[in-house]
Design a protein around this motif. Sequence first.
Motif, PDB file in Angstrom:
ATOM      1  N   VAL A  86      83.512  26.837 -22.539  1.00  0.00           N
ATOM      2  CA  VAL A  86      84.132  27.827 -21.661  1.00  0.00           C
ATOM      3  C   VAL A  86      83.765  29.227 -22.138  1.00  0.00           C
ATOM      4  CG1 VAL A  86      86.301  28.709 -20.717  1.00  0.00           C
ATOM      5  CG2 VAL A  86      86.098  26.273 -21.297  1.00  0.00           C
ATOM      6  N   VAL A  87      83.290  30.048 -21.203  1.00  0.00           N
ATOM      7  CA  VAL A  87      83.029  31.458 -21.470  1.00  0.00           C
ATOM      8  C   VAL A  87      83.997  32.240 -20.591  1.00  0.00           C
ATOM      9  CG1 VAL A  87      81.361  33.339 -21.414  1.00  0.00           C
ATOM     10  CG2 VAL A  87      80.592  31.014 -21.970  1.00  0.00           C
ATOM     11  N   SER A  88      84.943  32.914 -21.214  1.00  0.00           N
ATOM     12  CA  SER A  88      85.937  33.681 -20.453  1.00  0.00           C
ATOM     13  C   SER A  88      85.790  35.160 -20.797  1.00  0.00           C
ATOM     14  CB  SER A  88      87.346  33.183 -20.756  1.00  0.00           C
ATOM     15  OG  SER A  88      87.614  33.258 -22.123  1.00  0.00           O
ATOM     16  N   ASP A  89      86.213  35.993 -19.850  1.00  0.00           N
ATOM     17  CA  ASP A  89      86.123  37.429 -20.080  1.00  0.00           C
ATOM     18  C   ASP A  89      87.277  38.145 -19.409  1.00  0.00           C
ATOM     19  OD1 ASP A  89      85.352  38.503 -17.341  1.00  0.00           O
ATOM     20  OD2 ASP A  89      83.673  37.145 -17.657  1.00  0.00           O
ATOM     21  N   SER A  90      87.452  39.400 -19.777  1.00  0.00           N
ATOM     22  CA  SER A  90      88.477  40.247 -19.179  1.00  0.00           C
ATOM     23  C   SER A  90      87.841  41.246 -18.223  1.00  0.00           C
ATOM     24  CB  SER A  90      89.260  40.983 -20.276  1.00  0.00           C
ATOM     25  OG  SER A  90      88.383  41.843 -20.993  1.00  0.00           O
ATOM     26  N   GLY A  91      86.690  40.894 -17.693  1.00  0.00           N
ATOM     27  CA  GLY A  91      85.896  41.801 -16.875  1.00  0.00           C
ATOM     28  C   GLY A  91      86.378  41.999 -15.457  1.00  0.00           C
ATOM     29  N   ILE A  92      85.435  42.278 -14.558  1.00  0.00           N
ATOM     30  CA  ILE A  92      85.758  42.701 -13.189  1.00  0.00           C
ATOM     31  C   ILE A  92      86.324  41.585 -12.318  1.00  0.00           C
ATOM     32  CG2 ILE A  92      84.071  44.568 -13.258  1.00  0.00           C
ATOM     33  CD1 ILE A  92      82.284  42.815 -11.413  1.00  0.00           C
ATOM     34  N   GLY A  93      86.184  40.341 -12.761  1.00  0.00           N
ATOM     35  CA  GLY A  93      86.730  39.225 -11.991  1.00  0.00           C
ATOM     36  C   GLY A  93      85.900  38.909 -10.759  1.00  0.00           C
ATOM     37  N   ILE A  94      86.357  37.914 -10.023  1.00  0.00           N
ATOM     38  CA  ILE A  94      85.636  37.443  -8.842  1.00  0.00           C
ATOM     39  C   ILE A  94      86.645  37.258  -7.721  1.00  0.00           C
ATOM     40  CG2 ILE A  94      84.172  35.615  -7.886  1.00  0.00           C
ATOM     41  CD1 ILE A  94      83.410  34.964 -10.854  1.00  0.00           C
ATOM     42  N   ALA A  95      86.327  37.796  -6.558  1.00  0.00           N
ATOM     43  CA  ALA A  95      87.200  37.633  -5.392  1.00  0.00           C
ATOM     44  C   ALA A  95      87.256  36.162  -5.014  1.00  0.00           C
ATOM     45  CB  ALA A  95      86.680  38.461  -4.223  1.00  0.00           C
ATOM     46  N   SER A  96      88.411  35.694  -4.552  1.00  0.00           N
ATOM     47  CA  SER A  96      88.564  34.279  -4.196  1.00  0.00           C
ATOM     48  C   SER A  96      87.547  33.850  -3.144  1.00  0.00           C
ATOM     49  CB  SER A  96      89.986  33.986  -3.734  1.00  0.00           C
ATOM     50  OG  SER A  96      90.318  34.786  -2.626  1.00  0.00           O
ATOM     51  N   ALA A  97      87.168  34.744  -2.246  1.00  0.00           N
ATOM     52  CA  ALA A  97      86.184  34.412  -1.210  1.00  0.00           C
ATOM     53  C   ALA A  97      84.798  34.152  -1.797  1.00  0.00           C
ATOM     54  CB  ALA A  97      86.100  35.548  -0.190  1.00  0.00           C
ATOM     55  N   ASP A  98      84.530  34.698  -2.982  1.00  0.00           N
ATOM     56  CA  ASP A  98      83.211  34.535  -3.609  1.00  0.00           C
ATOM     57  C   ASP A  98      83.129  33.337  -4.549  1.00  0.00           C
ATOM     58  OD1 ASP A  98      82.101  36.791  -2.376  1.00  0.00           O
ATOM     59  OD2 ASP A  98      82.837  38.127  -3.957  1.00  0.00           O
ATOM     60  N   LEU A  99      84.256  32.804  -4.982  1.00  0.00           N
ATOM     61  CA  LEU A  99      84.255  31.736  -5.991  1.00  0.00           C
ATOM     62  C   LEU A  99      83.408  30.542  -5.596  1.00  0.00           C
ATOM     63  CD1 LEU A  99      87.924  31.699  -7.315  1.00  0.00           C
ATOM     64  CD2 LEU A  99      85.857  32.250  -8.602  1.00  0.00           C
ATOM     65  N   ALA A 100      83.511  30.107  -4.359  1.00  0.00           N
ATOM     66  CA  ALA A 100      82.803  28.904  -3.918  1.00  0.00           C
ATOM     67  C   ALA A 100      81.291  29.126  -3.815  1.00  0.00           C
ATOM     68  CB  ALA A 100      83.344  28.443  -2.565  1.00  0.00           C
ATOM     69  N   ARG A 101      80.850  30.378  -3.850  1.00  0.00           N
ATOM     70  CA  ARG A 101      79.440  30.664  -3.599  1.00  0.00           C
ATOM     71  C   ARG A 101      78.676  31.180  -4.814  1.00  0.00           C
ATOM     72  NH1 ARG A 101      78.203  33.828   1.547  1.00  0.00           N
ATOM     73  NH2 ARG A 101      76.228  32.812   1.115  1.00  0.00           N
ATOM     74  N   VAL A 102      79.334  31.429  -5.936  1.00  0.00           N
ATOM     75  CA  VAL A 102      78.652  32.091  -7.059  1.00  0.00           C
ATOM     76  C   VAL A 102      77.480  31.294  -7.630  1.00  0.00           C
ATOM     77  CG1 VAL A 102      80.621  33.505  -7.752  1.00  0.00           C
ATOM     78  CG2 VAL A 102      80.285  31.277  -8.813  1.00  0.00           C
ATOM     79  N   PHE A 103      77.451  29.982  -7.407  1.00  0.00           N
ATOM     80  CA  PHE A 103      76.344  29.171  -7.932  1.00  0.00           C
ATOM     81  C   PHE A 103      75.219  28.976  -6.903  1.00  0.00           C
ATOM     82  CE2 PHE A 103      79.973  27.885 -10.595  1.00  0.00           C
ATOM     83  CZ  PHE A 103      79.436  28.149 -11.845  1.00  0.00           C
ATOM     84  N   GLU A 104      75.324  29.607  -5.748  1.00  0.00           N
ATOM     85  CA  GLU A 104      74.271  29.518  -4.728  1.00  0.00           C
ATOM     86  C   GLU A 104      73.108  30.436  -5.099  1.00  0.00           C
ATOM     87  OE1 GLU A 104      75.755  30.445  -0.819  1.00  0.00           O
ATOM     88  OE2 GLU A 104      77.383  28.980  -0.988  1.00  0.00           O
ATOM     89  N   GLU A 105      71.884  29.985  -4.768  1.00  0.00           N
ATOM     90  CA  GLU A 105      70.708  30.817  -5.022  1.00  0.00           C
ATOM     91  C   GLU A 105      70.796  32.117  -4.241  1.00  0.00           C
ATOM     92  OE1 GLU A 105      67.074  28.749  -4.228  1.00  0.00           O
ATOM     93  OE2 GLU A 105      67.360  27.373  -5.897  1.00  0.00           O
TER      94      GLU A 105
END
Length: 181
Positions: A86-105
Motif C-alpha cells: 500500500v502506498v498512501s499519501d496526504s496529497g490532493i486526493g482523487i474525486a469519486s468520479a475519477d476513481l473508477a478510471r485512474v487505471f485507464e490508458e
Amino acid sequence: DVKKEVFDLVPVLKSCLDDQQVVCEQQNIILEDRVPDVLSDVSGDLERVNQIIVNLVNNAIKYTGSGGRVCLTAVEDIPKGEVKIVVSDSGIGIASADLARVFEEFYRSSDPNARKFSGSGLGLAIVKQLVEAQGGTVGVESEGLGKGSRFFFTIPVASQRAFRGAQLFCPIPKVSAKKSV
C-alpha cells in the motif's frame, strides 16, 4: 515480457524508500516506512515489481505538497497467500468520479489541481497491466479531493515458502517418535 521468479520483497521495498528519501527531504515530505523486516518470499518478476513500486511512490510524492506525508506499507495475508503493498499519501486526493478510471490508458483527471502536474496518463495503466500479469490485483481508494489517496496491489506468496513463512509466527511443536508403554 513478465518473468516468474521467487524473491524477497523486503529489500525491494526498502531500496525504493532509500532512493526516494532525498527527494522527500528536498520537498519537505515525510516518507514513512511501514515495511516489516520479514515477509514470505513472493513469486513474480522482480524488475517489474520494482517498476510498480517506484511508479506508485513517485506518484504519491508528486501529488503531495510540502509538509505532507507518503507511507509505504506491506502486509502479508497468509490465508490468501499474498502480500499487499500500500502506498498512501496526504496529497490532493482523487474525486469519486475519477476513481473508477485512474487505471485507464491516457486517462487524466479533470481536476485543475491534478492537471498542474505533467504526465502521459500511462503510468497507472502500465501498473495495472504489470500487476495483473503476475496474478495480483490493484486498486485505489480516496475520500475525495484534498484528502489523499491509497494505491495498493497484491503479489502472490511463493508456494514453497508460504508454509515456512507461516511457521515464523505459528511454530509447530515437534512430535516425539517414542512410544509410551
